[in-house]
Scaffold this active site. Sequence first.
Site, PDB file in Angstrom:
ATOM      1  N   LYS B 117       0.808  -1.216   0.000  1.00  0.00           N
ATOM      2  CA  LYS B 117       0.000   0.000   0.000  1.00  0.00           C
ATOM      3  C   LYS B 117       0.847   1.276   0.000  1.00  0.00           C
ATOM      4  O   LYS B 117       0.399   2.314  -0.479  1.00  0.00           O
ATOM      5  CB  LYS B 117      -0.968  -0.003   1.183  1.00  0.00           C
ATOM      6  CG  LYS B 117      -1.956  -1.171   1.154  1.00  0.00           C
ATOM      7  CD  LYS B 117      -2.822  -1.184  -0.097  1.00  0.00           C
ATOM      8  CE  LYS B 117      -3.449  -2.539  -0.334  1.00  0.00           C
ATOM      9  NZ  LYS B 117      -4.053  -2.683  -1.659  1.00  0.00           N
ATOM     10  N   LYS B 235     -18.138  -2.779   3.036  1.00  0.00           N
ATOM     11  CA  LYS B 235     -19.210  -2.197   2.230  1.00  0.00           C
ATOM     12  C   LYS B 235     -20.499  -3.004   2.348  1.00  0.00           C
ATOM     13  O   LYS B 235     -20.450  -4.232   2.420  1.00  0.00           O
ATOM     14  CB  LYS B 235     -18.783  -2.158   0.761  1.00  0.00           C
ATOM     15  CG  LYS B 235     -17.575  -1.286   0.505  1.00  0.00           C
ATOM     16  CD  LYS B 235     -16.994  -1.547  -0.869  1.00  0.00           C
ATOM     17  CE  LYS B 235     -15.684  -0.798  -1.042  1.00  0.00           C
ATOM     18  NZ  LYS B 235     -14.969  -1.228  -2.254  1.00  0.00           N
ATOM     19  N   GLU B 273      -9.707   3.304  -5.644  1.00  0.00           N
ATOM     20  CA  GLU B 273     -10.600   3.789  -4.587  1.00  0.00           C
ATOM     21  C   GLU B 273     -10.133   5.144  -4.055  1.00  0.00           C
ATOM     22  O   GLU B 273      -8.930   5.360  -3.873  1.00  0.00           O
ATOM     23  CB  GLU B 273     -10.644   2.780  -3.434  1.00  0.00           C
ATOM     24  CG  GLU B 273     -11.187   1.421  -3.855  1.00  0.00           C
ATOM     25  CD  GLU B 273     -11.438   0.498  -2.680  1.00  0.00           C
ATOM     26  OE1 GLU B 273     -12.343  -0.338  -2.791  1.00  0.00           O
ATOM     27  OE2 GLU B 273     -10.739   0.607  -1.649  1.00  0.00           O
ATOM     28  N   ARG B 291      -8.370  -6.525  -9.212  1.00  0.00           N
ATOM     29  CA  ARG B 291      -9.207  -7.716  -9.401  1.00  0.00           C
ATOM     30  C   ARG B 291     -10.632  -7.275  -9.706  1.00  0.00           C
ATOM     31  O   ARG B 291     -10.927  -6.089  -9.681  1.00  0.00           O
ATOM     32  CB  ARG B 291      -9.217  -8.527  -8.106  1.00  0.00           C
ATOM     33  CG  ARG B 291      -9.606  -7.634  -6.928  1.00  0.00           C
ATOM     34  CD  ARG B 291      -9.860  -8.394  -5.669  1.00  0.00           C
ATOM     35  NE  ARG B 291      -9.869  -7.543  -4.506  1.00  0.00           N
ATOM     36  CZ  ARG B 291     -10.895  -6.846  -4.055  1.00  0.00           C
ATOM     37  NH1 ARG B 291     -12.035  -6.872  -4.709  1.00  0.00           N
ATOM     38  NH2 ARG B 291     -10.812  -6.097  -2.977  1.00  0.00           N
ATOM     39  N   ARG B 337     -25.839  -5.995  -0.252  1.00  0.00           N
ATOM     40  CA  ARG B 337     -25.184  -7.265   0.077  1.00  0.00           C
ATOM     41  C   ARG B 337     -25.964  -7.968   1.191  1.00  0.00           C
ATOM     42  O   ARG B 337     -26.071  -7.446   2.305  1.00  0.00           O
ATOM     43  CB  ARG B 337     -23.759  -7.024   0.570  1.00  0.00           C
ATOM     44  CG  ARG B 337     -22.871  -6.369  -0.458  1.00  0.00           C
ATOM     45  CD  ARG B 337     -21.438  -6.422   0.018  1.00  0.00           C
ATOM     46  NE  ARG B 337     -20.564  -5.625  -0.828  1.00  0.00           N
ATOM     47  CZ  ARG B 337     -19.240  -5.656  -0.753  1.00  0.00           C
ATOM     48  NH1 ARG B 337     -18.655  -6.420   0.146  1.00  0.00           N
ATOM     49  NH2 ARG B 337     -18.507  -4.910  -1.549  1.00  0.00           N
TER      50      ARG B 337
END
Lengths: 160, 449
Positions: B117, B235, B273, B291, B337
């Site tokens: 990162k 999320k 993001e 991905r 979700r």
Amino acid sequence: MLEHEDVQEILKLLDGTPVEEFELETGRFRILLRRTADGTWTQERETRRVEARTEPATVATPPAAAAASTGLVGALDADVPGIRSPLVGTFYRAPKPGAPPFVDVGSVVAPEAVIGIIETMKLMTSIYAGQGGRIDKILVPDGQLVEQNQLLMTVVPAAP
Amino acid sequence: MRIRRLFVANRGEIAVRILRTAHRLGIESVLGASDPDLDSVAARLADRCVRIGPAPAARSYLNVAAIVEAACTAGADALHPGYGFLSEDPALARACEVAGIVFVGPAVATLEAVGDKLSARSHAQDAGVPVIAGGEAGSLAQAEQIAYRTGWPVLIKAVGGGGGRGLRRVEGPKALQDQLELAISEAFAAFGNPRVYLERFVTAGRHIEVQILGDGHDLMHLGLRDCSVQRRYQKLIEEAPVPQLSTALASRVVAAAVALGRRLRYRGAGTVEFLVDGAREEFYFLEVNARIQVEHAVTEMVTGLDLVAEQLAIAAGVPLQRAQGSIAIQGHAIECRINAEDVGHDYRPSPGRVTRAVFPAGSGIRVDTHIEAGAIVSSFYDSLLAKIVVHARDRAGALERMAAALARCAIEGVAVNTRLHERILTDPEFRRGGVDTGYLGRLLAAASG
């Protein structure tokens, strides 16, 4: 394979009819479409295994869980007092691999003491003693899968 | 080359999702499954299914050697890693390369560049993309120095982390030492990498991301997604396009993502993001997800594209077929979700056997799931059961369609979070649009307090 688009095509045809329920079944799937009170639809699916397409040679080892699960439900008897697992998961006695366990046989615990961790779906849940006393027996080894409500440890209550 | 036989190295709804596209394209599919997944819906849908190991992910879905060996034995010419598990692990991509199997994902060098990162951060800076003030915290002294520069509170993040895992918020200097030590040991346990870094905690940020597609030379974007409705950095609801965002700010965010993608010579589908401060018209780079993402479905609904098919084409060496100008965002899509968790018991995971699974159907509704009556929700894997995705002409229409769709969901045998979604959908603040990542936490705190 039935696609979302296929289902929508079927529903388009059904919308103009008085049909309330529609079931389609093939060797590979079954789908049940139902009209609800407000005219919208629900779906329930069942996907079938086509035996000819599976590969018995590579699917050689039977699930180990079947053998293990018969052994681990031994302590589900609700009458035995002690500390039970609040959920299904993998039981860990220590905060991380190699670390000393939270408690051992003979440890004196307060009700709010953490005695282990259950890992379920990548989430760690602390298990609390829930009662004050001395750990008498530890019934589940580190890293074993436990059932909900399975007895993990027995406790000799603290003298009042 | 042409992909003829695809090995799917994943499980759950994303395995089902990938199998559908493979089937549609006439590509033979082989699913690698762990013991408890040998009779899953994905295993039944795949043309063939091979065992890759026992239930614990470390010995199956995270086992590079077992997966590549299974793919080789099955004679697969390509491997799709899905999301999570090994999808962003350079070791799997490299092992595929050695075995002569096409990895459906970015180049090894890209996975390395964005998987670290801090490295991703410096690539972003080099591409002219703003990052949140911060830096590597190799020691307490270094951490203190950064915190005094950025101001409190700060967020400790794992260099090897991502996806909202391994984050620790620190309010002030007193807690820094303890939290830093915890974060380091946590990072090591979870990601095998003890390095951490510090960033200023942005209080009122929105989580907004850009879907990119690249073929290694050319790069395009498929618009933005808003993923600000989160619980503990995970999320819960996603939508596209992003409501309540100025056109000017939206184009700056997209341009930043494209600049970073080009700098990385990105190949495959990816997501950049950002944390967006709408009030100040500012935005900051968060991370690159190299991905397919869980929420890719909302982008598919508004663009009409099949992102898995795009991934497979790029992996097969086909250059991007579409011009940026040909991509039109149509209508509004929302995804909820559905997770196996007990809303009444602090969102405790709820594994078990599903006894009944009724989902909505109809125009503008898509359900991506691996759940049917009889399915086992294993305690070994994550709790995502289904994604209810709706598409309508505008956001109001999508909200209405989603509410009606959720009302028709009936999953029995395990606890699910449908009630929480219904709660959010009727909340005026969410309905207005533009909530920040702290929104759901505040809503839940207000409900319980």
